[in-house]
Design a protein around this motif. Structure first.
Motif, short mmCIF file in Angstrom:
data_model
loop_
_atom_site.label_atom_id
_atom_site.label_comp_id
_atom_site.label_asym_id
_atom_site.label_seq_id
_atom_site.Cartn_x
_atom_site.Cartn_y
_atom_site.Cartn_z
N ASN A 195 0.88 -1.17 0.00
CA ASN A 195 0.00 0.00 0.00
C ASN A 195 0.91 1.21 0.00
OD1 ASN A 195 -1.73 2.12 0.48
ND2 ASN A 195 -2.72 1.19 2.26
N LYS A 196 1.17 1.76 -1.17
CA LYS A 196 2.11 2.87 -1.31
C LYS A 196 1.56 3.87 -2.31
CE LYS A 196 6.99 3.79 -1.83
NZ LYS A 196 8.30 3.17 -1.92
N ALA A 197 1.57 5.14 -1.91
CA ALA A 197 1.12 6.21 -2.80
C ALA A 197 2.28 7.18 -2.98
CB ALA A 197 -0.08 6.93 -2.19
N GLN A 198 2.47 7.64 -4.20
CA GLN A 198 3.46 8.66 -4.53
C GLN A 198 2.78 9.67 -5.43
OE1 GLN A 198 6.31 5.96 -6.40
NE2 GLN A 198 7.74 6.44 -4.75
N ILE A 199 2.76 10.93 -5.01
CA ILE A 199 2.14 11.97 -5.84
C ILE A 199 3.04 13.20 -5.87
CG2 ILE A 199 -0.22 11.17 -5.43
CD1 ILE A 199 -0.54 13.60 -3.55
N ILE A 200 2.93 13.92 -6.97
CA ILE A 200 3.57 15.23 -7.11
C ILE A 200 2.45 16.17 -7.54
CG2 ILE A 200 5.17 16.66 -8.42
CD1 ILE A 200 6.95 14.18 -8.72
#
Length: 149
Positions: free
Chosen positions: A6-11
């Motif tokens: 469960n991993k989120a990466q946002i810019i």
């Protein structure tokens, strides 16, 4: 047992200043929103754009750092995990919300008021509240004209 992730990466850009509060136990928690956008050409050749808003929650030292540095419009990289929760609104109606529980944050557009626009990297294991990561140990007095690139 199979492993999961469960991993989120946002810019994206912060939609408002990070708001800092403290739990009854004295734990810091900051909340803010980040907008991400994507664009494409539709079948008619017209440009289309869609913006998605993400609710960000940062705890402890990272929350305090976010409250100090994340201001409306700041471009940030957020890494964390996605959590869904349910709450009752002021009228007693049950609402569902998805949040990214931040574990790392990097300022991409620089600290507010900073001249050079360089950002800073912060995570749950940052050394001090509100202080950027240590800078490289090199002579910063070299003129730009003397740099080999």
């Amino acid at each position: 047992m199979a492993k999961s992730l469960n991993k989120a990466q946002i810019i994206g850009n912060a939609g408002k200043d990070a708001e800092l509060r403290y739990t009854n136990n004295g734990k810091a928690v900051a909340r803010f929103s980040v907008a991400t956008s994507d664009s494409w050409k539709d079948q008619g050749g017209n440009m289309q754009e869609r913006t998605v808003w993400h609710n960000i929650v940062a705890w402890d030292k990272l929350g305090e750092i976010c409250a100090n540095y994340v201001k409306k419009g700041t471009k940030v990289y957020i890494e964390g995990r996605i959590e869904n929760r349910q709450y009752d609104d002021k009228d007693g109606v049950k609402k569902n919300i998805s949040e990214i529980i931040a574990t790392d944050m990097i300022l991409l557009s620089g600290n507010p008021g900073e001249r050079n626009g360089s950002g800073g990297s912060y995570s749950q294991s940052s050394p001090a509240v509100g202080s950027p990561m240590p800078q490289p140990d090199f002579d910063q007095s070299i003129p730009d004209a003397d740099l080999p690139f």
